[in-house]
Design a protein around this motif. Structure first.
Motif, mmCIF file in Angstrom:
data_model
loop_
_atom_site.group_PDB
_atom_site.id
_atom_site.type_symbol
_atom_site.label_atom_id
_atom_site.label_comp_id
_atom_site.label_asym_id
_atom_site.label_seq_id
_atom_site.Cartn_x
_atom_site.Cartn_y
_atom_site.Cartn_z
ATOM 1 N N SER A 203 0.684 -1.334 0.110
ATOM 2 C CA SER A 203 0.028 0.032 0.013
ATOM 3 C C SER A 203 0.935 1.048 -0.062
ATOM 4 N N ASN A 204 0.151 2.276 -0.280
ATOM 5 C CA ASN A 204 1.046 3.454 -0.153
ATOM 6 C C ASN A 204 1.236 4.045 1.327
ATOM 7 N N GLN A 205 1.023 3.411 2.233
ATOM 8 C CA GLN A 205 1.248 3.653 3.695
ATOM 9 C C GLN A 205 2.870 3.358 4.083
ATOM 10 N N ARG A 206 3.541 4.057 4.861
ATOM 11 C CA ARG A 206 4.810 4.050 5.220
ATOM 12 C C ARG A 206 5.061 2.687 5.896
ATOM 13 N N GLN A 207 6.143 1.908 5.650
ATOM 14 C CA GLN A 207 6.421 0.775 6.255
ATOM 15 C C GLN A 207 7.834 0.883 6.683
ATOM 16 N N THR A 208 7.979 -0.107 7.816
ATOM 17 C CA THR A 208 9.243 -0.282 8.116
ATOM 18 C C THR A 208 9.890 -1.364 7.127
ATOM 19 N N GLY A 209 11.333 -0.942 6.816
ATOM 20 C CA GLY A 209 12.014 -1.762 6.025
ATOM 21 C C GLY A 209 13.310 -1.134 5.636
ATOM 22 N N LEU A 210 13.879 -1.885 4.943
ATOM 23 C CA LEU A 210 15.170 -1.524 4.230
ATOM 24 C C LEU A 210 14.627 -0.469 2.939
ATOM 25 N N LEU A 211 15.517 0.484 2.659
ATOM 26 C CA LEU A 211 15.433 1.519 1.688
ATOM 27 C C LEU A 211 16.454 0.950 0.458
ATOM 28 N N PHE A 212 16.430 1.742 -0.566
ATOM 29 C CA PHE A 212 17.513 1.414 -1.652
ATOM 30 C C PHE A 212 18.845 1.948 -1.186
ATOM 31 N N PRO A 213 19.934 1.144 -1.455
ATOM 32 C CA PRO A 213 21.336 1.560 -1.052
ATOM 33 C C PRO A 213 21.689 2.793 -1.778
ATOM 34 N N ASN A 214 22.791 3.405 -1.337
ATOM 35 C CA ASN A 214 23.498 4.284 -2.257
ATOM 36 C C ASN A 214 25.059 4.347 -2.369
ATOM 37 N N ILE A 215 25.252 3.678 -3.625
ATOM 38 C CA ILE A 215 26.638 3.372 -3.785
ATOM 39 C C ILE A 215 27.537 4.492 -4.644
ATOM 40 N N THR A 216 28.541 5.092 -4.056
ATOM 41 C CA THR A 216 29.524 5.944 -4.710
ATOM 42 C C THR A 216 30.760 5.582 -4.512
ATOM 43 N N SER A 217 31.581 6.478 -5.035
ATOM 44 C CA SER A 217 33.394 6.534 -4.720
ATOM 45 C C SER A 217 33.868 7.918 -4.995
ATOM 46 N N SER A 218 34.820 8.029 -4.208
ATOM 47 C CA SER A 218 35.541 9.353 -4.410
ATOM 48 C C SER A 218 36.898 9.010 -3.619
ATOM 49 N N SER A 219 37.833 9.975 -4.071
ATOM 50 C CA SER A 219 39.116 9.794 -3.396
ATOM 51 C C SER A 219 39.225 10.279 -2.116
ATOM 52 N N ALA A 220 37.956 10.843 -1.571
ATOM 53 C CA ALA A 220 38.081 11.360 -0.252
ATOM 54 C C ALA A 220 37.519 10.329 0.863
ATOM 55 N N ASP A 318 34.893 16.668 3.899
ATOM 56 C CA ASP A 318 35.420 15.087 3.857
ATOM 57 C C ASP A 318 34.120 14.019 3.701
ATOM 58 N N LEU A 319 32.844 14.447 4.556
ATOM 59 C CA LEU A 319 32.127 13.434 4.633
ATOM 60 C C LEU A 319 30.840 14.035 3.928
ATOM 61 N N GLY A 320 30.567 15.274 3.418
ATOM 62 C CA GLY A 320 29.304 15.669 2.863
ATOM 63 C C GLY A 320 28.289 16.119 3.712
ATOM 64 N N SER A 321 27.182 16.757 3.472
ATOM 65 C CA SER A 321 26.029 17.130 4.142
ATOM 66 C C SER A 321 24.762 17.083 3.323
ATOM 67 N N ASP A 322 23.795 16.867 3.897
ATOM 68 C CA ASP A 322 22.682 17.056 3.243
ATOM 69 C C ASP A 322 21.948 18.397 3.306
ATOM 70 N N PHE A 323 22.651 19.370 4.284
ATOM 71 C CA PHE A 323 22.142 20.613 4.801
ATOM 72 C C PHE A 323 23.120 21.662 4.476
#
Length: 736
Positions: A203-220, A318-323
């Motif tokens: 359903s479109n209700q929020r559910q507990t569980g794993l979300l899709f992973p995010n995979i990247t790479s950088s020299s840092a 070094d680690l980035g930020s969403d804000f």
């Protein structure tokens, strides 16, 4: 026509949120009109032939259509028994309700036991491109739905680039979760992943569980894998925990707690890296936190909280930020309340900062209150009172502190008509300072500054109809005039707590202020002249806008910080030009009249074919910005290169240092049901050394690869790649 009561349970709830089909998709979502269903438990049967045994059974043959209050069934043959409580249909059976359409060999419905069974099925979800097959689908009103030997994909039929197959999928009654057993994920016909068991939302209700992973790479960070886990605590609370593995730095834990209440909403973010493995980092324990809240205390009162902190200067680098981004120098720490009515605005806040790098310590306003009162005394006479009370503190023990109280009543005579505007304002600006820790400075412990200010402003709009490029258009001529007088008082015995010199553009010439804050108010005796001309098409859309203006000083400036040592300001000009439906140009420039030197300028030329197809060339120049000269050129582009291919890129170069500042390249393939994206980027790392100075010769580079499978958490993604790749992009015009 045979009528009786029957019960038909819904086969499947919506398995995913509806999505807009792409134009190049071969499969289009099916729709269902619920108005065709019956009401009050009726069953309507239409067929070529019918044999009815009253109160026993009915046999139907040839183009059989059965309509109930829950679904529509079509078949070659059908048998209804037990006074309509049992239905059996076979031969090219089609079952459809608001959630799903199923083609099967047979359907068996028993409304007494509330069970439904379909054999050898092909199904498609309503309003969504997802479809699949199942050997058997059984629905029990008590236990739920079971699909055996089932498959699912969002790809076109016969062109299944990816597919999920399971031995069984079950959905219990009343549950928002389904369970899959012996699940295999296929790319084409090749199995690439196996799970013996997993649960998924139905359903479109929020559910507990794993979300899709995010995979990247950088020299840092090295290879960077982040796996979010979502916990649906309550309808108005949730928590996302995101373990993050960085091969060059270690394991970091990120968390976000969100809440929603009737009176407001907010979030708490905490990020923690217990031990940084990077030898370039001197900090073992690294962290970031953010507390945000926005809500209403009552009908007119609001509460705002934005409190941030981090462990070290290089955390965001070094680690980035969403804000925040690596160019930020301060993190906000504010707590404030506000009160609003039609005539009165009041705010009170504690304003603090977390300083990043070797920047001068910033004064904290602890607290700062502002009040503005507005009233119409007569039809043409307005009263406005601005007041402010603030206490400025500093972490440095030797820095002065101050209590500042400011009151500025203003009487205004506004006169506005379609042809223009006239405004006369008279203000008294009174500011009181109580300054401490000033023994070894030129500041005074107590200062009471009172200034008078007079402002006269007017503009007129002239219009003329004419032809432009063979089309009827309107040309405007809009001169502006302002006289500003502000009395002088010596202010060198006042500290600089929240004040700095402002930069001017065409609009800023008429601002009447030289500074932010109140610690310096420049004496003025000046005339500002400006003119704007617009070319409007028949739809009143601006095709061309040109503005130019300059300030003429009638007397020498005495407030030293204003530094107006010339007879006039720099000439400021702006040009916006819609050259054609696809070409747009913008430029603004400031030129000093004494040396005819360009002080600041920006130029942008853009070709825009549609929302996702554009190329922009830009140049920015500032002769002196904090002691440095800015001379940069940039190229940004976003363009579909084929039916399913899209690329985005940007490149910025420093002409002074003859080197690149930032480069980004993203390439994406996208079909109806999946997408793959590869991104490569290189930019200045902007790391701080131990003294707090920012390095200007180190770069960070990285490559990321992302797969998106639509219908299992992905969605149309070219737009998000465009937004990532065009970070910092601005449309080069202000045309309406």
């Amino acid at each position: 026509m045979y009528k009786s009561s029957a019960f038909l349970v819904a086969l499947l709830p919506a398995a995913a949120a509806a999505q807009d089909p792409l134009d190049f998709c071969a499969v289009q979502p099916i729709s269902f009109d619920s108005d065709q269903l019956t009401k009050n438990g009726e069953v309507i049967v239409r067929s070529v032939n019918a044999v009815v045994a009253e109160n026993q059974s009915a046999m139907f043959d040839g183009d059989v259509d059965i309509t109930t209050e829950r679904a529509v069934i079509s078949a070659a043959k059908a048998r209804i028994e037990n006074n309509g409580r049992t239905v059996y249909a076979e031969g090219d059976v089609t079952f459809q309700n608001p959630e799903i359409k199923v083609n099967s060999e047979s359907v068996d419905l028993d409304s007494t036991t509330q069970k439904l069974n379909l054999v050898d099925t092909q199904y498609q979800l309503t309003g969504f491109v997802g479809h699949g097959a199942a050997d058997n689908i059984s629905v029990d009103a008590q236990s739920g739905v079971v699909l055996q030997d089932v498959s699912f994909t969002t790809c076109p039929l016969g062109d299944e680039d990816w597919q999920i197959r399971a031995s069984e999928i079950s959905i219990e009654k009343g549950s928002n979760r389904g369970e899959a057993r012996n699940t295999r994920f296929y790319l084409g016909e090749v199995p690439v992943f196996y799970l013996p068991y997993f649960a998924f939302p139905v359903s479109n209700q929020r559910q507990t569980g794993l979300l899709f992973p995010n995979i990247t790479s950088s020299s840092a960070t090295g290879v960077d894998i982040e796996q979010p886990f979502y916990w649906n605590i309550a309808p108005n609370y949730d928590l996302t925990l995101s373990p993050r593995l960085m091969t060059e730095r270690g394991i970091q834990l990120k968390s976000e707690f969100r809440y929603l209440q009737k009176t407001g909403y907010g979030s708490v973010n905490v990020e923690y890296l217990p031990s940084d493995d990077d030898l370039a980092s001197d900090d073992d324990d690294r962290y970031f936190y953010r507390v945000f809240h926005q809500g209403q205390l009552s009908q007119n009162w609001q509460l705002n909280i934005d409190f941030n902190g981090l462990s070290d200067d290089n955390y965001i680098v070094d680690l980035g930020s969403d804000f925040y981004n690596r160019a930020d120098t301060h993190l906000y720490r504010t707590l404030g309340v506000s009160y609003y009515t039609p005539s009165l605005d009041f705010t009170a806040q504690l304003r603090d900062f977390e300083i990043i790098g070797d920047h001068p310590d910033t004064y904290r306003a602890l607290p700062e209150t502002k009040l503005e009162y507005r009233a119409d005394l007569t039809q043409y006479l307005n009263l406005r009172v601005n007041s402010e009370l603030a206490y400025f503190d500093n972490t440095s023990e030797t820095a002065p502190t101050a209590l500042r109280w400011h009151v500025a009543p203003t009487l205004a005579l506004p006169y506005q008509r379609q042809w223009g505007e006239l405004l006369a304002e008279a203000s008294i600006l009174n500011t009181y300072y109580q300054q401490d820790n000033v023994e070894n400075t030129s500041l005074s412990e107590e200062v009471n500054r009172t200034l008078g200010q007079l402002r006269l402003y007017g503009n007129v709009v002239f219009e003329r109809e004419q032809q432009w490029a063979g089309q009827r258009s309107t040309l405007t001529f809009e001169p502006q005039f302002q006289y500003l007088y502000t009395s002088f008082e010596q202010q060198t015995d006042i500290g600089m707590y929240d004040t700095t010199l402002l930069l001017n553009d065409v609009d800023g010439l008429f601002r009447g202020q030289e500074f932010t804050g109140l610690d310096r108010i420049s004496d003025n005796n000046q005339i500002t002249l400006g003119v704007t001309s617009r070319l409007l098409d028949a739809s009143n859309r601006e095709q061309f806008v040109f503005s130019v203006g300059q300030i003429f000083y009638l007397s020498d400036n005495k407030v030293i910080a204003a530094a107006k040592d010339r007879d006039s300001s720099a000439v400021a000009a702006e040009l916006d030009w819609r050259i054609s439906d696809h070409w747009i140009a913008h430029t603004d420039v400031q030129v000093t009249t004494e040396s005819d030197r360009v002080e600041r300028s920006s130029v942008a030329l853009e070709y825009r074919h549609d929302e996702d197809s554009l190329v922009q060339l830009s140049h920015r120049f500032v002769r002196n910005l904090s002691g440095e000269q800015i001379d940069q050129i940039g190229l940004s582009a976003s363009w579909p290169i084929a039916e399913n291919w899209h690329w985005v890129g940007r490149y910025y170069r420093d002409l002074n240092l003859s080197r690149s500042i930032e480069s980004y390249f993203g390439l994406q393939y996208e079909s109806c049901c999946w997408a793959v994206r590869v991104v490569a980027q290189r930019h200045l790392s902007n790391r701080f050394d131990r003294s707090g100075s920012q390095r200007i010769d180190e770069f960070d580079s990285g490559v990321s690869l992302q797969f998106i499978f639509k219908g299992i958490g992905g969605q149309k993604s070219s737009r998000s790649m465009l937004e990532d790749g065009m970070f910092g992009y601005r449309q080069p015009y202000v045309l309406n």
